[in-house]
Enzyme design. Structure first.
Site, mmCIF file in Angstrom:
data_model
loop_
_atom_site.group_PDB
_atom_site.id
_atom_site.type_symbol
_atom_site.label_atom_id
_atom_site.label_comp_id
_atom_site.label_asym_id
_atom_site.label_seq_id
_atom_site.Cartn_x
_atom_site.Cartn_y
_atom_site.Cartn_z
ATOM 1 N N ARG A 1 0.879 -1.175 0.000
ATOM 2 C CA ARG A 1 0.000 0.000 0.000
ATOM 3 C C ARG A 1 0.911 1.219 0.000
ATOM 4 N NH1 ARG A 1 -5.291 1.387 3.510
ATOM 5 N NH2 ARG A 1 -6.088 0.028 1.870
ATOM 6 N N HIS B 1 -7.330 0.778 -6.442
ATOM 7 C CA HIS B 1 -7.555 -0.104 -5.279
ATOM 8 C C HIS B 1 -8.248 -1.382 -5.780
ATOM 9 C CE1 HIS B 1 -7.694 -1.371 -1.281
ATOM 10 N NE2 HIS B 1 -8.544 -0.503 -0.734
ATOM 11 N N GLN C 1 -10.114 -3.942 -3.383
ATOM 12 C CA GLN C 1 -11.419 -3.466 -2.934
ATOM 13 C C GLN C 1 -12.465 -3.670 -4.033
ATOM 14 O OE1 GLN C 1 -12.320 -2.028 0.222
ATOM 15 N NE2 GLN C 1 -14.310 -2.488 -0.653
ATOM 16 N N ASP D 1 -17.117 7.475 -1.417
ATOM 17 C CA ASP D 1 -15.848 7.311 -0.704
ATOM 18 C C ASP D 1 -15.532 8.654 -0.052
ATOM 19 O OD1 ASP D 1 -13.343 6.430 0.159
ATOM 20 O OD2 ASP D 1 -12.386 6.630 -1.806
ATOM 21 N N CYS E 1 -16.239 1.795 0.388
ATOM 22 C CA CYS E 1 -15.076 0.952 0.699
ATOM 23 C C CYS E 1 -14.710 0.994 2.176
ATOM 24 C CB CYS E 1 -13.886 1.376 -0.151
ATOM 25 S SG CYS E 1 -13.465 3.123 0.046
ATOM 26 N N ARG F 1 -13.512 -8.724 1.439
ATOM 27 C CA ARG F 1 -12.069 -8.496 1.223
ATOM 28 C C ARG F 1 -11.296 -9.760 1.611
ATOM 29 N NH1 ARG F 1 -9.966 -3.309 1.249
ATOM 30 N NH2 ARG F 1 -8.031 -4.386 0.752
HETATM 31 N N1 NVA Z 1 -9.862 6.835 -1.278
HETATM 32 C C1 NVA Z 1 -9.487 6.336 0.014
HETATM 33 C C2 NVA Z 1 -9.716 4.856 0.084
HETATM 34 C C3 NVA Z 1 -9.382 4.231 1.419
HETATM 35 C C4 NVA Z 1 -9.598 2.752 1.422
HETATM 36 C C5 NVA Z 1 -8.046 6.693 0.308
HETATM 37 O O1 NVA Z 1 -7.214 6.527 -0.607
HETATM 38 O O2 NVA Z 1 -7.729 7.132 1.396
HETATM 39 N N1 CP Z 2 -11.163 -0.191 2.324
HETATM 40 C C1 CP Z 2 -9.891 -0.275 2.766
HETATM 41 O O1 CP Z 2 -8.955 -0.571 2.019
HETATM 42 O O2 CP Z 2 -9.766 -0.067 4.100
HETATM 43 P P1 CP Z 2 -8.407 0.097 4.923
HETATM 44 O O3 CP Z 2 -7.844 1.444 4.587
HETATM 45 O O4 CP Z 2 -8.841 0.001 6.369
HETATM 46 O O5 CP Z 2 -7.468 -1.001 4.545
#
Ligand code: NVA
Ligand code: CP
Length: 319
Positions: free
Chosen positions: A117, A144, A147, A239, A279, A307
């Protein structure tokens, strides 16, 4: 271990592959992975062992926070008979300037797969180019895919089909909307994304979605009009207004995104049996009202649970 011939073929077909973007798989392949995930879900609920990754290890590099991704990958590896290592950037030499390429080469000598990540999508691509083991994208600024795979599985479980659906995303032109639009384009799901002016999705990701939609026949569109997006929608997705890395913009974004809140009024335009999806993590009172996310049409915790199952299917297939 109770694997069908088709599942064994799928696991050998995908072995060693990376998963960086939802379009790394065809519609048929995504359906095979989802079917396998449903089988793994049933096995786990029935208490049947499914230790397909006995002795295997997954390295998990995190440059951003996580609840779902971290816990679902770690639990998934354990349930498959393997183990996962949590590596925050601060705790490994990547944080002290060791290159992505060297990190990829070193980890490839120790473990059987890498989940990462991070910020730039190019970082995941560079890691994958230099690793000799599968690399899985656990979220970048632009995508992502894990997800979206869980979301497709949830849609399939709830609607029983991918055909004839209209998907609406209301909110930011971010990693989620970009990956969801591409996912819809692969699966042949019509998709309208409504974003405020100035927060549009990146053109190259829209282009990828358009090319895939030409093949699947999906109608895809970006608009600035949330009502247009949700009209007769089967699924409404939103989101956070400020993704990780953009938190400094939140106050400005709250003004800009106010008309894009998914609330009781906006969802009136959707089909009565619409699914509300997110998500997570969510901020009630910003991108979604509490009544919608905690209401009867919401499937957000099914998405979160899936997930685990869908990533186990990915891990068992790639690693
Ligand atoms: N768009 C959000 C998704 C988190 C799972 C982010 O990147 O923070
Ligand atoms: N939806 C998602 O990826 O959540 P986290 O940021 O908690 O991993």
């Amino acid at each position: 271990m109770n694997l069908s011939v088709a599942e064994e073929q799928m696991m050998s077909k995908f072995k060693g592959k990376d998963f960086l973007q939802i379009s790394d798989f065809t519609k048929q392949e995504l359906i095979e992975i989802i079917d396998f995930a449903i089988k793994l879900k049933n096995m786990q609920k029935a208490g049947q062992p499914h230790r397909y990754l006995e002795g295997k290890t997954l390295a998990m590099i995190f440059e951003k926070s996580s609840t779902r991704t971290r816990v679902s990958f770690e639990t998934g590896m354990f349930q498959l008979g393997g183990m996962a290592q949590f590596l925050s950037k601060e705790d490994i030499q990547l944080g002290n300037g060791e290159t992505i390429a060297d990190t990829a080469k070193v980890l490839s000598r120790f473990v059987d797969g890498i989940m990462i990540r991070t910020f730039g999508h190019d970082i995941v691509e560079e890691l994958a180019e230099n690793a000799t083991i599968p690399v899985i994208n656990g979220l970048t600024d632009d995508a992502h895919p894990c997800q979206v795979l869980a979301d497709l599985m949830t849609i399939y479980e709830k609607k029983g089909t991918f055909d004839g659906l209209k998907f609406a995303f209301v909110g930011d032109g971010n990693n989620m909307s970009q990956s969801l639009m591409i996912g819809c384009a692969v699966m042949g799901i019509d998709c309208v994304v409504a974003v405020p002016k100035g927060n549009e999705m990146k053109e190259d990701f829209i282009q990828v979605a358009k090319e895939l939609a030409n093949i699947s026949g999906a109608i895809i569109k970006q608009t600035n009009d949330p009502q247009e997006a949700v009209k007769d929608a089967d699924i409404i997705y939103t989101d956070v207004w400020a993704s990780m890395g953009w938190e400094g913009d939140l106050e400005e974004r709250k003004q800009k995104f106010a008309a894009y809140q998914v609330n009781e009024l906006l969802v009136e335009g959707a089909k009565p049996d619409y699914l509300f999806m997110h998500c997570l993590p969510a901020i009630r009172g910003e991108e979604v009202s509490a009544a919608v996310i905690d209401g009867n049409n919401s499937v957000v915790f099914d998405q979160a649970e899936n997930r685990l199952h869908v990533q186990k299917a990915i891990l068992a297939s790639l690693v």
